[in-house]
Design a protein around this motif. Sequence first.
Motif, mmCIF file in Angstrom:
data_model
loop_
_atom_site.group_PDB
_atom_site.id
_atom_site.type_symbol
_atom_site.label_atom_id
_atom_site.label_comp_id
_atom_site.label_asym_id
_atom_site.label_seq_id
_atom_site.Cartn_x
_atom_site.Cartn_y
_atom_site.Cartn_z
ATOM 1 N N ASP A 164 0.714 -1.294 0.087
ATOM 2 C CA ASP A 164 -0.114 0.343 -0.055
ATOM 3 C C ASP A 164 0.578 1.276 -0.117
ATOM 4 O O ASP A 164 0.409 2.250 -0.581
ATOM 5 C CB ASP A 164 -0.911 -0.225 1.363
ATOM 6 C CG ASP A 164 -1.798 -1.601 1.289
ATOM 7 O OD1 ASP A 164 -2.566 -1.136 0.409
ATOM 8 O OD2 ASP A 164 -1.576 -2.415 2.175
ATOM 9 N N VAL A 165 2.054 1.351 0.224
ATOM 10 C CA VAL A 165 3.018 2.058 0.550
ATOM 11 C C VAL A 165 4.304 2.066 0.319
ATOM 12 O O VAL A 165 4.568 0.663 1.472
ATOM 13 C CB VAL A 165 2.789 2.947 2.262
ATOM 14 C CG1 VAL A 165 3.879 3.815 2.539
ATOM 15 C CG2 VAL A 165 1.803 3.615 2.761
ATOM 16 N N ILE A 166 5.159 2.275 -0.300
ATOM 17 C CA ILE A 166 6.883 2.566 -0.378
ATOM 18 C C ILE A 166 7.292 2.936 0.038
ATOM 19 O O ILE A 166 7.603 4.917 -0.562
ATOM 20 C CB ILE A 166 7.022 2.149 -2.101
ATOM 21 C CG1 ILE A 166 6.468 0.487 -2.157
ATOM 22 C CG2 ILE A 166 8.837 2.142 -1.738
ATOM 23 C CD1 ILE A 166 6.885 -0.203 -3.187
ATOM 24 N N GLY A 181 5.687 -1.512 -9.614
ATOM 25 C CA GLY A 181 5.511 -2.419 -10.026
ATOM 26 C C GLY A 181 4.319 -3.278 -8.784
ATOM 27 O O GLY A 181 3.753 -4.143 -8.587
ATOM 28 N N GLN A 182 5.213 -3.552 -7.979
ATOM 29 C CA GLN A 182 4.658 -3.151 -6.717
ATOM 30 C C GLN A 182 3.847 -3.037 -5.722
ATOM 31 O O GLN A 182 3.683 -3.266 -4.966
ATOM 32 C CB GLN A 182 6.145 -3.666 -5.763
ATOM 33 C CG GLN A 182 7.081 -4.809 -5.874
ATOM 34 C CD GLN A 182 8.468 -5.642 -5.502
ATOM 35 O OE1 GLN A 182 8.472 -5.159 -4.313
ATOM 36 N NE2 GLN A 182 9.418 -6.155 -6.441
ATOM 37 N N LEU A 183 3.701 -1.444 -5.935
ATOM 38 C CA LEU A 183 2.285 -1.110 -5.486
ATOM 39 C C LEU A 183 0.804 -1.766 -5.859
ATOM 40 O O LEU A 183 1.143 -1.158 -7.146
ATOM 41 C CB LEU A 183 2.787 0.169 -5.763
ATOM 42 C CG LEU A 183 3.953 1.879 -5.178
ATOM 43 C CD1 LEU A 183 3.406 2.717 -5.686
ATOM 44 C CD2 LEU A 183 3.175 1.217 -3.461
ATOM 45 N N VAL A 184 -0.092 -1.457 -4.721
ATOM 46 C CA VAL A 184 -0.635 -1.635 -5.211
ATOM 47 C C VAL A 184 -1.595 -0.576 -5.767
ATOM 48 O O VAL A 184 -0.947 0.696 -5.917
ATOM 49 C CB VAL A 184 -2.123 -1.168 -3.945
ATOM 50 C CG1 VAL A 184 -1.569 -3.257 -3.299
ATOM 51 C CG2 VAL A 184 -2.667 -0.803 -2.955
ATOM 52 N N GLY A 187 -1.816 2.972 -4.149
ATOM 53 C CA GLY A 187 -0.702 2.763 -3.712
ATOM 54 C C GLY A 187 -0.067 4.735 -3.782
ATOM 55 O O GLY A 187 0.421 5.140 -4.692
ATOM 56 N N ARG A 188 0.899 4.153 -2.495
ATOM 57 C CA ARG A 188 1.392 6.153 -2.609
ATOM 58 C C ARG A 188 2.714 5.117 -2.073
ATOM 59 O O ARG A 188 3.749 4.614 -1.678
ATOM 60 C CB ARG A 188 1.042 6.505 -1.295
ATOM 61 C CG ARG A 188 -0.057 7.399 -2.108
ATOM 62 C CD ARG A 188 -0.659 7.650 -0.075
ATOM 63 N NE ARG A 188 -1.389 6.983 0.746
ATOM 64 C CZ ARG A 188 -2.025 5.883 0.189
ATOM 65 N NH1 ARG A 188 -2.361 6.592 -0.237
ATOM 66 N NH2 ARG A 188 -1.993 5.063 1.509
#
Length: 404
Positions: A164-166, A181-184, A187-188
């Motif tokens: 959801d957050v990186i 690519g790994q964010l929903v 997502g932020r």
Amino acid sequence: MTEIASVLGDAQRAAEARGGLVDKLLAGKMITTPKVEAAFRAVPRHLFTPEVSLEAAYADDVVRTKRDEHGVVLSSVSAPWLQARMLESARVGPGMRCLEVGSGGYNAALMAELVGPTGDVTTVDIDSEVIDRARRRLAAAGYDQVRVVLADAEDGVPASAAYDVILVTAQAWDIPPAWTGQLVEGGRLVVPLRLRGLNRTVTFESRGGWLESTSVLFSGFVPMRGAGAHDKPRLPLDGERIALVFDDDLPESADQLAGVLDMPRADVDTGVIFPNMVSFETLQLWLATAFDGYCHLTVDKEKAAGRIPPTVGMGHAAVDGASLAYLGGHKVDDDMFRFKVHGFGPDAATLAEAFAAQVRHWNHAHRDGPGPRVTVHPRTTPDSELPTGRVIDRRHSRIVLSWP
């Protein structure tokens, strides 16, 4: 009994210092939400900064935790005001799955407080010493549920995705595809991003294959290491005393700039007056988008005293062929500053006037505005599908700065 009393006394002093820090962050509006306030009141920052005193641990300042053999900072615990701003911008909440890129422990603990028992936090770093330290500090503070991973974050951490957050805590030059690519969807990504040499922390939201900014914050971080590292090319103009620094490759005209500071100088008064001790960060970004040859003029003020008129800020400059212009100025009084432009080279007057015209345009159109919108697109995106603005091409992405 004396030892127990000492331990209790230390805990009491730490709690008071922590409370004082949080009160300061609230008063300065660095913290504006109850959930972030609660996280800062809960996490014992001094356990993550054992190198410094209790007073320093709860000062609103960075704590440097590792340097290389030359004294260059490799890892640190960021200033609390900046961590608070980033967490609020990320809108970390209960049950979220989060990834921190660049570990230290403290920020991951704050995130663990925010996601609660139903959430998940992973922190990753390329440095084994930093990872070992973070793992020990998190366990000592009671946050051993945080997943601590030794890896180059260029590839993210796919095992615990999607996030959801990186939240990135090292200065990045590019946005690797793995982060997007790994964010929903929705997502932020909060990342300190180098934009034509300017350091800004940008909060992006995922738009299904590309990113759109929701906030841009002036800040500074230690540079990214590993596959994401990128050196700034440097062009000496006067030995090591004066040089130009570029964010990308040197311009094709670099050889033409030899001896430029010995050529006739042009000085242009912009007529723009600005308060002393107030950030002009939107002017910096405007100049970075206005000129193809935007760069920074670095000056050793002791060794080069009197060689050229003083620069302002980071030495915001532009080159065009064999000519150079940069931002300078002088104090009008104790409260106000007046911007000037200094030019050198065969077309010094023309370039200096063009530079001054951009300062005047910013003053008229953008001085009190919100700054640019930043979008990030895959490297293969054609020009026809990009928004209007300054395009910054990177290894993996195309970054666009668009002004309202």
